[in-house]
Enzyme design. Structure first.
Site, short mmCIF file in Angstrom:
data_model
loop_
_atom_site.label_atom_id
_atom_site.label_comp_id
_atom_site.label_asym_id
_atom_site.label_seq_id
_atom_site.Cartn_x
_atom_site.Cartn_y
_atom_site.Cartn_z
N ARG A 119 -17.71 40.86 -4.22
CA ARG A 119 -17.73 41.68 -3.01
C ARG A 119 -18.95 42.60 -2.92
O ARG A 119 -19.49 42.82 -1.84
CB ARG A 119 -16.46 42.53 -2.95
N GLU A 140 -6.93 24.30 25.00
CA GLU A 140 -7.73 23.18 25.51
C GLU A 140 -8.23 22.29 24.38
O GLU A 140 -8.19 21.05 24.48
CB GLU A 140 -8.92 23.73 26.30
#
Length: 535
Positions: A119, A140
């Protein structure tokens, strides 16, 4: 005898009424503790540090249907080599961040993936989209990909053929990637069921205007958004992805936290705050709706740093100039940007031709930010053309589902309001992202791109001189000279922000500045000589 019996029945009735209340209160307390506990622990590992500097590893957290796939192919593929892509970047399913050349991760994985990354050496970037448009686009795309299987006579045949192709092929299909590995099979099964119910494969008898409510052919939008699958994966999906709480999370307690937030919406404020904090700490935030400006910001904020760190940024730095092609016409429409999300054709899983022909024409070793933008615009023009053709072919079997921006306007307002309500966390997070985006824009506008690039070059030259045994001060005269020129140019830009300046006026101002400076120098020199004569 009757009185004790009546008393007992009364006590039983009271207990039946009270127990659910007590149980509900206990359940809320349990959920509140789980969500708060997660939120506290989630904030502990997020250190802001210097968010504006690109670190060793770049994690592109790709929220589905935001146009991130375009960035992957048209930006990041130009900036990073294949060897630099960490396994797990879309088409690589085994993740190994310990690989020595691993500097890029691009994935639909949620934020919990950072638990597998270093990190302190990782920069995160992402793109957000208006939640209503993202839900439309998700629906869609689910229909589009699922409809490609309708070339098969039945669902069993479609599954069998898909399994055979995937077994033989080394490529990765949409069915391997979250969230489509859940959404596409769900929609595919529904499409076949409706086709079987019609009894033929012809155009439906329904003549409805609303393309999002052709129920004899495709699952209607209103049914789609209310299905448990949509609640689990789609609604507030951006918030859950940024907080690492999707059903694809590496965090074991993600399901419980997500379930509690859905059951008790007021607990969503804790999750939302974590999401906002993480956006604040990201290197870059883009917006699908402001795609052109987002691309330019990405090129300057991320692209320039990648080129600088790799030593590929050309010494003769050029500003980002508009290309010969109209950038507005070449910009991919947001709803079509995620070109072939993942390489599956009508019959199999073939690489998209446009994606294979978008190699960097300039060569990374001679790249500038301006050329990066030119390459990007040419790349997305090819992707748009490819996607338009692919969508038309995919939806041929469900022609009534003619998804367009115009068709969206026929969707009842009640459904739109319901989508907004179901995505309340995402709506608020999107507003927060818009504020960050505006800050990015102002920051880049206030700090001229050439100044940023020359500073990076100066730093690079200092490091290079030090590595070669030369004294860092060797490069200082050039740096000082560039700084003087850019300071003078910044002064002119600052004045011209207050008034509307033509090109002629900028040239005149520049010459006037030089003249005034020259006169001042002559005056000082003359003054010194006069003073010496008097003495």
């Amino acid at each position: 005898m009757a009185r004790p019996l009546a008393l007992a029945l009364a006590l039983l009735a009271v207990s039946v009424t009270v127990l659910p209340l007590v149980s509900s209160a206990d359940d809320y307390a349990r959920c509140e503790g789980a969500v708060k506990g997660w939120a506290d622990s989630a904030g502990e590992g997020d250190n802001a540090g210097d968010k504006l500097n690109l670190k060793d590893l770049l994690f592109f957290l790709h929220i589905p249907r935001t146009g991130g796939r375009t960035y992957f192919h048209c930006f990041l593929k130009k900036l990073y080599t294949n060897a630099q892509e960490c396994p797990r970047s879309y088409d690589k399913l085994r993740f190994d961040p310990s690989h020595p050349d691993c500097t890029l991760v691009v994935s639909h994985d949620d934020y919990s993936l950072t638990s597998k990354l270093p990190r302190e050496r990782t920069s995160v970037v992402t793109i957000l989209r208006n939640p209503v448009d993202r839900v439309f686009s998700t629906y869609e795309f689910s229909v589009e990909v699922a409809a490609r299987f309708l070339v098969h006579p039945n669902l069993t045949s479609a599954k069998t053929m898909t399994s055979r192709v995937l077994t033989k092929s080394r490529a990765v299909s949409t069915l391997d990637i979250w969230p489509w590995k859940y959404l596409v099979p769900w929609m595919r099964e529904d499409l076949f069921a409706r086709r079987d119910a019609r009894g033929n494969d012809s155009v439906p008898s329904s003549k409805k205007i609303n393309a999002y409510d052709v129920e004899d052919m495709v699952m209607p939008l209103h049914q789609y958004i209310n299905d448990p699958v949509a609640h689990e994966i789609i609604h507030n999906g951006a918030t859950f992805q940024i907080t690492g709480l999707t059903n694809n999370s590496y965090f074991d307690g993600a399901h419980e936290v997500r379930h509690c937030v859905r059951k008790y919406p007021d607990l969503g404020r804790f999750v939302l705050q974590v999401a906002k904090n993480r956006l604040d700490r990201m290197l870059y935030i883009g917006l699908t709706e402001d795609h052109e400006e987002s691309a330019r910001l990405f090129a300057h904020m991320v692209g320039a740093q990648v080129l600088s760190q790799s030593g590929a940024l050309k010494l003769d730095v050029q500003e980002d100039q508009p290309s010969g092609t109209d950038s507005h016409s070449s910009m991919l429409d947001p709803e079509d940007e995620e070109t072939n999300e993942h390489m599956n054709s009508t019959h199999g899983w073939k690489n998209n031709e446009a994606l294979n022909t978008t190699e960097d024409d300039h060569g990374k070793g001679n790249m500038t930010v301006g050329k990066l933008m030119e390459t990007y615009e040419g790349c997305i023009a090819k992707l748009r053309k490819s996607q338009s053709s692919r969508r038309r072919i995919s939806l041929k079997k469900v022609a009534a589902a003619n998804f367009t921006k115009a068709a969206r306007r026929h969707v009842p307002e009640a459904i739109l309001n319901q989508i907004i309500s179901l995505n309340s966390l995402d709506m608020e997070l999107y507003e927060h992202a818009k504020k960050i985006f505006e800050q990015e824009h102002l920051m880049l506008k206030g700090q001229h791109p050439m100044v940023v690039q020359q500073k990076q070059l100066a730093d690079q030259m200092v490091r290079s001189s030090s590595y070669e045994g030369q004294h860092p001060m060797v490069v200082q005269p050039m740096v000082v000279q560039r700084k003087q020129l850019t300071d003078q140019k910044d002064w002119i830009d600052a004045v011209c922000e207050s008034w509307s300046c033509s090109t002629w006026w900028k040239v005149a101002s520049f010459c006037l500045g030089i003249a005034v400076t020259t006169v001042f120098v002559v005056f000082v020199v003359t003054g010194r000589r006069t003073l010496k004569l008097k003495v």
